[in-house]
Design an enzyme around this catalytic site. Structure first.
Site, PDB file in Angstrom:
ATOM      1  N   HIS A 121       0.875  -1.178   0.000  1.00  0.00           N
ATOM      2  CA  HIS A 121       0.000   0.000   0.000  1.00  0.00           C
ATOM      3  C   HIS A 121       0.907   1.222   0.000  1.00  0.00           C
ATOM      4  O   HIS A 121       1.997   1.195   0.604  1.00  0.00           O
ATOM      5  CB  HIS A 121      -0.848  -0.050   1.275  1.00  0.00           C
ATOM      6  CG  HIS A 121      -1.903   0.998   1.371  1.00  0.00           C
ATOM      7  ND1 HIS A 121      -1.628   2.286   1.747  1.00  0.00           N
ATOM      8  CD2 HIS A 121      -3.238   0.944   1.160  1.00  0.00           C
ATOM      9  CE1 HIS A 121      -2.755   2.985   1.764  1.00  0.00           C
ATOM     10  NE2 HIS A 121      -3.748   2.195   1.409  1.00  0.00           N
ATOM     11  N   ASP A 198       3.033  -3.855   8.347  1.00  0.00           N
ATOM     12  CA  ASP A 198       1.794  -3.117   8.124  1.00  0.00           C
ATOM     13  C   ASP A 198       0.651  -4.104   8.375  1.00  0.00           C
ATOM     14  O   ASP A 198       0.379  -4.979   7.550  1.00  0.00           O
ATOM     15  CB  ASP A 198       1.797  -2.586   6.688  1.00  0.00           C
ATOM     16  CG  ASP A 198       0.450  -2.014   6.273  1.00  0.00           C
ATOM     17  OD1 ASP A 198      -0.521  -2.144   7.033  1.00  0.00           O
ATOM     18  OD2 ASP A 198       0.374  -1.449   5.163  1.00  0.00           O
ATOM     19  N   GLN A 201      -4.501  -4.879   7.317  1.00  0.00           N
ATOM     20  CA  GLN A 201      -5.481  -5.872   6.848  1.00  0.00           C
ATOM     21  C   GLN A 201      -5.358  -7.199   7.589  1.00  0.00           C
ATOM     22  O   GLN A 201      -6.096  -8.142   7.269  1.00  0.00           O
ATOM     23  CB  GLN A 201      -5.315  -6.113   5.330  1.00  0.00           C
ATOM     24  CG  GLN A 201      -5.513  -4.873   4.476  1.00  0.00           C
ATOM     25  CD  GLN A 201      -6.949  -4.346   4.493  1.00  0.00           C
ATOM     26  OE1 GLN A 201      -7.879  -4.988   5.007  1.00  0.00           O
ATOM     27  NE2 GLN A 201      -7.159  -3.160   3.939  1.00  0.00           N
ATOM     28  N   LYS A 224     -10.719  -0.164  10.687  1.00  0.00           N
ATOM     29  CA  LYS A 224     -10.887  -1.401   9.905  1.00  0.00           C
ATOM     30  C   LYS A 224     -11.227  -2.577  10.807  1.00  0.00           C
ATOM     31  O   LYS A 224     -11.362  -3.700  10.342  1.00  0.00           O
ATOM     32  CB  LYS A 224      -9.603  -1.697   9.134  1.00  0.00           C
ATOM     33  CG  LYS A 224      -9.274  -0.667   8.036  1.00  0.00           C
ATOM     34  CD  LYS A 224      -8.134  -1.154   7.184  1.00  0.00           C
ATOM     35  CE  LYS A 224      -7.435  -0.064   6.406  1.00  0.00           C
ATOM     36  NZ  LYS A 224      -8.197   0.446   5.287  1.00  0.00           N
ATOM     37  N   CYS A 365      -4.770   2.302  -3.709  1.00  0.00           N
ATOM     38  CA  CYS A 365      -3.516   2.857  -3.154  1.00  0.00           C
ATOM     39  C   CYS A 365      -2.356   1.886  -3.347  1.00  0.00           C
ATOM     40  O   CYS A 365      -1.513   1.716  -2.439  1.00  0.00           O
ATOM     41  CB  CYS A 365      -3.667   3.211  -1.669  1.00  0.00           C
ATOM     42  SG  CYS A 365      -4.934   4.437  -1.387  1.00  0.00           S
TER      43      CYS A 365
HETATM   44  N1  C6P Z   1      -6.399   0.532   2.821  1.00  0.00           N
HETATM   45  C1  C6P Z   1      -8.229   0.038   1.315  1.00  0.00           C
HETATM   46  O1  C6P Z   1      -7.499  -0.871   0.907  1.00  0.00           O
HETATM   47  P1  C6P Z   1      -5.217   4.071   6.938  1.00  0.00           P
HETATM   48  O2  C6P Z   1      -5.860   4.782   5.783  1.00  0.00           O
HETATM   49  O3  C6P Z   1      -4.038   4.830   7.495  1.00  0.00           O
HETATM   50  O4  C6P Z   1      -6.193   3.636   7.973  1.00  0.00           O
HETATM   51  O5  C6P Z   1      -4.654   2.689   6.333  1.00  0.00           O
HETATM   52  C2  C6P Z   1      -3.739   2.716   5.278  1.00  0.00           C
HETATM   53  C3  C6P Z   1      -3.460   1.329   4.800  1.00  0.00           C
HETATM   54  C4  C6P Z   1      -2.185   0.807   4.983  1.00  0.00           C
HETATM   55  N2  C6P Z   1      -1.887  -0.454   4.614  1.00  0.00           N
HETATM   56  C5  C6P Z   1      -2.801  -1.265   4.070  1.00  0.00           C
HETATM   57  C6  C6P Z   1      -2.416  -2.666   3.711  1.00  0.00           C
HETATM   58  C7  C6P Z   1      -4.092  -0.801   3.855  1.00  0.00           C
HETATM   59  O6  C6P Z   1      -4.995  -1.605   3.306  1.00  0.00           O
HETATM   60  C8  C6P Z   1      -4.432   0.532   4.214  1.00  0.00           C
HETATM   61  C9  C6P Z   1      -5.785   1.098   3.916  1.00  0.00           C
HETATM   62  C10 C6P Z   1      -7.737   0.938   2.424  1.00  0.00           C
HETATM   63  O7  C6P Z   1      -9.346   0.233   0.879  1.00  0.00           O
HETATM   64  C11 C6P Z   1      -7.832   2.380   2.046  1.00  0.00           C
HETATM   65  S1  C6P Z   1      -6.755   2.782   0.701  1.00  0.00           S
END
Ligand code: C6P
Length: 411
Positions: A121, A198, A201, A224, A365
């Protein structure tokens, strides 16, 4: 776990969208919130709202107690050795940036290497690009197999004594691949590198034990995992957090402030500048209680089952549908990403929305990954504890409608 019963805990799901019962398949973007979390937030604002670590009045003590209790709950949830190693942030993105700026930017130098995967991401990619620019360190990418998996042999080949950081998503938000973080961490450590994970997910969807995985840093988002937006977590091993610099200055993160210099509190407070995310953290504590009650192993099994069921059912539309990522099974999380012929993902999503089905469409992203897949966007259906096989059936029905509607672009 009975997802039909679990559904009753989520008031938002009980509505119609565009004349159809809502089918929410976008939990990887943000999850829905159970009544228990909504109630805790409401009660906090109605009864206890106050700033923390400041006043000595009763509301201030109650808010501080609830805030620090939330930290203890989150620490237990990921099996952190102590609550002080849990820092409340605004989310995964902020946590990863704090590691990059507060730790890596200071510790790394020219000649050092940062190892990533091309499926990261942007939030676990751009901060490292920035670190590389200011330190002179270089970025190295692990080869990705066609199904989105990594091989441990490739990790062993890529990670060298020059590697200082390996930064990887536990679960890809596009491909659903669950990477073998414990094994990769062991390889990173053998080379003297730190493992940054990270967990955006993974933490919401499966048991994640930081001591068992032995990771150095873990970042994840509250929104999430049934918690409110605007709160997330940065976990780190104590020695790295002690060595890490704060990124935000001011508020109660200080120890002594002089006119020309200042000192900081110990972890975790030195990282929580300004008024902290009080209600968010308390809401996340309630979310952790809720998830623990349902059981993380149950949630993981349920997600894995729904992903397998979705892939089987999507197979019925096979000749027109390209599904990305690994085969169903234990290494695939509860999301399915696909394209319908040459139809733009936004168009597919619009047709699905007309049937009350919420999916995500776009590059998610992960632009470098989209380029590797040879597409500009994909459709993603992501599952959580409140989704049922009937939701998957609705998706397949919606896709049949989309197929008919866009026949000219498919055939
Ligand atoms: N993905 C999606 O896939 P934030 O926005 O800071 O809470 O999380 C960012 C982020 C970082 N790493 C991974 C693997 C992610 O999936 C995400 C967020 C969302 O729909 C929004 S792009």
């Amino acid at each position: 776990m009975n997802s039909v019963e679990v559904r009753q805990d989520f008031p938002i799901l009980n509505q119609e969208v565009n004349g159809h019962p809502l089918v929410y398949l976008d939990s990887a973007a943000t999850s829905q919130k159970p009544r228990e979390v909504i109630e805790v937030l409401k009660r906090y604002y109605e009864a206890d709202n106050s700033n923390v670590h400041r006043g000595v009045h009763t509301l201030g003590s109650r808010a501080t107690e609830a805030y620090e209790l939330a930290r203890e709950k989150v620490a237990r949830f990921i099996n952190a050795p102590s609550p002080e190693q849990v820092i409340f942030t605004r989310g995964t993105t902020e946590s990863l940036n704090m590691i990059a700026y507060g730790y890596a930017r200071i510790q790394l130098k020219a000649g050092d290497e940062i190892v990533l995967s091309p499926s990261e991401h942007h939030s676990n990619l751009i901060p490292w690009q920035q670190v590389a620019k200011v330190t002179g360190a270089s970025l190295k990418y692990l080869p990705l197999q066609a199904d989105g998996t990594l091989t441990l042999d490739d990790v062993r080949q890529t990670v060298t004594p020059a590697t200082k950081i390996v930064a990887l998503a536990h679960v890809s938000n596009v491909l659903g691949t669950i990477h073998p973080i414990k094994e990769i961490t062991a390889i990173a450590h053998a080379a003297g590198a730190l493992m940054v994970v990270d967990g955006a997910q993974s933490v919401p969807h499966m048991p994640v034990d930081v001591r068992d995985l032995d990771v150095d840093f873990l970042a994840f988002s509250g929104h999430k995992m049934c918690g409110p937006t605007g709160v997330g977590v940065l976990y780190g091993k104590r020695k790295w957090l002690d060595a890490m610099e704060p990124t935000y200055f001011g508020g109660e993160m200080i120890d002594i402030v002089e006119l020309y210099d200042s000192t900081w509190k110990d972890i975790p407070w030195k990282f929580e500048g300004g008024t902290p995310i009080i209600a968010g953290a308390i809401g996340l504590g309630a979310a952790v209680d809720y998830l623990t009650k349902v059981g993380m192993e149950n949630i993981h099994n349920h997600d894995v089952h729904l992903a397998a069921y979705a892939m089987e059912r999507l197979g019925e539309l096979s000749s027109d549908l390209t599904v990305y990522g690994p085969k169903p099974g234990k290494t695939r999380a509860g999301l399915v990403t696909f394209n319908l012929g040459q139809v733009h993902a936004h168009d597919v999503s619009t047709v699905l929305d007309a049937e009350g089905i919420a999916v995500r469409a776009g590059h998610h992203c992960a632009q470098p990954l989209m380029r590797m897949l040879g597409v500009i966007s994909t459709v993603r259906a992501s599952f959580y504890l409140y989704n049922t096989e009937a939701d998957v059936d609705a998706l397949v029905h919606g896709l049949s409608s989309a197929k008919e509607f866009f026949q000219h672009a498919i055939g």
